[in-house]
Design a protein around this motif. Structure first.
Motif, PDB file in Angstrom:
ATOM      1  N   LEU A   1       0.806  -1.215   0.000  1.00 11.51           N
ATOM      2  CA  LEU A   1       0.000   0.000   0.000  1.00 11.51           C
ATOM      3  C   LEU A   1       0.845   1.273   0.000  1.00 11.51           C
ATOM      4  N   VAL A   2       1.961   1.229   0.711  1.00  7.41           N
ATOM      5  CA  VAL A   2       2.800   2.425   0.827  1.00  7.41           C
ATOM      6  C   VAL A   2       3.404   2.810  -0.524  1.00  7.41           C
ATOM      7  N   SER A   3       3.396   1.870  -1.479  1.00  8.76           N
ATOM      8  CA  SER A   3       3.976   2.163  -2.795  1.00  8.76           C
ATOM      9  C   SER A   3       3.221   3.252  -3.545  1.00  8.76           C
ATOM     10  N   VAL A   4       2.025   3.620  -3.067  1.00 12.54           N
ATOM     11  CA  VAL A   4       1.287   4.693  -3.737  1.00 12.54           C
ATOM     12  C   VAL A   4       2.010   6.034  -3.619  1.00 12.54           C
ATOM     13  N   PHE A   5       2.997   6.123  -2.719  1.00 12.81           N
ATOM     14  CA  PHE A   5       3.789   7.346  -2.603  1.00 12.81           C
ATOM     15  C   PHE A   5       4.908   7.415  -3.645  1.00 12.81           C
ATOM     16  N   LEU A   6       5.233   6.302  -4.292  1.00 16.78           N
ATOM     17  CA  LEU A   6       6.382   6.257  -5.197  1.00 16.78           C
ATOM     18  C   LEU A   6       6.290   7.226  -6.385  1.00 16.78           C
ATOM     19  N   PRO A   7       5.105   7.512  -6.967  1.00 15.04           N
ATOM     20  CA  PRO A   7       5.076   8.496  -8.060  1.00 15.04           C
ATOM     21  C   PRO A   7       5.599   9.871  -7.653  1.00 15.04           C
ATOM     22  N   LEU A   8       5.619  10.170  -6.363  1.00 18.91           N
ATOM     23  CA  LEU A   8       6.202  11.436  -5.917  1.00 18.91           C
ATOM     24  C   LEU A   8       7.700  11.494  -6.213  1.00 18.91           C
ATOM     25  N   GLY A   9       8.345  10.326  -6.360  1.00 18.85           N
ATOM     26  CA  GLY A   9       9.781  10.292  -6.615  1.00 18.85           C
ATOM     27  C   GLY A   9      10.171  10.980  -7.910  1.00 18.85           C
TER      28      GLY A   9
END
Length: 347
Positions: free
Chosen positions: A235-243
């Motif tokens: 679920l935490v991978s939803v933050f990855l596009p911020l990279g």
């Protein structure tokens, strides 16, 4: 050896216990620890409202990050020396191979901090040394960003859309991170011609990484719309596009600022090219930042909606994407200058 024990059993047990078990099961995902630790040291060193005590803490975390990277690299080399057959399995694995991008990105955080704290007291030799390290990092980033998607698209077993996660961004973002690091390295190089070559190479890296990341983000959004949220473990991978969005924003702004200084010194193109690239870099940077704000809102809303999700290695996905989005925010605040963006970056 008893009669019941076979040579195969003895060999298997030797590799499944002790330090050999650690080495054998050590995956590239551990370099995400370098990414998270490194971006913390960078932020504490460059925050708009900073203090001397935060500077010293950033040095301590920087040293800790170098220790982490050295240990992880040693274990990784040992893994593929002792078990060379694992490398082929890893590089074709639909999940583990994606984390190869964390290696150049973790190294890039060390390169950035070295430029901030070591080059000034150590002189030109340190500048050329870290430039050589950056060249290595850039080459590895290109190989990973192009090679891993190619390998995955040529696998015999296809991948369903439902199985795609934001981790597909990891190998691609390595080019975006290397581009941002290139702008920082160019600023500390004493030779303006080498600095110019570094800036141009960084623009190429940015051009490889950001458009490709946008394509993957589109596919990932389609996956979310069709199959809803990923499993709670991911679920935490939803933050990855911020990279790619945050680092892309930071990188294009820094490259424009570097071009503003270096291009006139080298007589590159017209006398106004540096100023044009600086202004265009800020415009593109704030647009990418705005797009990142959308994904930040979606990611926070996702966590609020899910409430509970298990702790695992994926939690490092909180640190680096949010960290680079913060650097982009603070850079916008410095360039305008704007107290709003500076305070937002601190928060």
């Amino acid at each position: 050896m008893s009669a019941a024990e076979s040579p195969e059993t003895t060999e298997r047990s030797k590799h499944d216990v002790g330090w050999r078990r650690i080495v054998r099961n050590f995956t590239p995902a551990w370099f995400s620890v370098n990414m998270g630790t490194g971006i913390v040291s960078i932020l504490l060193n460059t925050l708009p409202y900073n203090g001397r005590w935060l500077y010293y803490i950033s040095i301590l975390i920087f040293v800790l990050n170098v220790v982490y990277f050295t240990v992880f690299l040693a274990i990784t080399l040992l893994r593929y020396i002792l078990y060379p057959e694992i490398f082929r399995v890893m590089i074709t694995h639909p999940v583990q191979s994606l984390f190869l991008g964390t290696f150049p990105m973790g190294l890039a955080t060390i390169i950035n901090m070295f430029c901030f704290v070591c080059v000034s007291p150590w002189g030109d030799g340190a500048a050329y040394f870290i430039w050589a390290v950056w060249v290595f990092d850039a080459v590895v980033s290109i190989l990973v960003a192009i090679g891993i998607p190619f390998i995955l698209t040529t696998r015999r077993n296809g991948i369903d859309l439902s199985a795609i996660t934001a981790a597909w961004l990891l190998p691609i973002v390595s080019c975006v991170v290397a581009a941002a690091s290139g702008s920082i390295v160019a600023d500390i190089l004493p030779n303006v011609q080498i600095a110019l070559a570094t800036i141009l190479a960084s623009y190429v890296l940015w051009g490889i990484g950001v458009p490709l990341a946008m394509m993957v983000i589109c596919v990932y959004l389609q996956r979310l719309m069709f199959y809803k949220l990923p499993p709670k473990g991911m679920l935490v991978s939803v933050f990855l596009p911020l990279g790619p969005l945050g680092q892309g924003s930071f990188g294009i702004q820094r490259l424009g600022k570097s071009a503003q200084t270096i291009f006139p010194k080298t007589g590159t193109l017209s006398s106004s090219t540096g100023e044009i690239l600086y202004s265009a870099g800020f415009l593109i940077g704030i647009l990418l930042w705005a797009f990142g704000l959308v994904w930040l809102s979606l990611a926070v809303g996702t966590l609020i909606n899910s409430r509970k999700f298990p702790f695992n290695m994926g939690w490092w996905a909180f640190t680096f994407p949010l960290g680079v989005f913060t650097t982009a925010t603070c850079t916008i605040g410095q360039e305008l200058p704007s107290r709003f963006f500076s305070v937002l970056g601190m928060l």
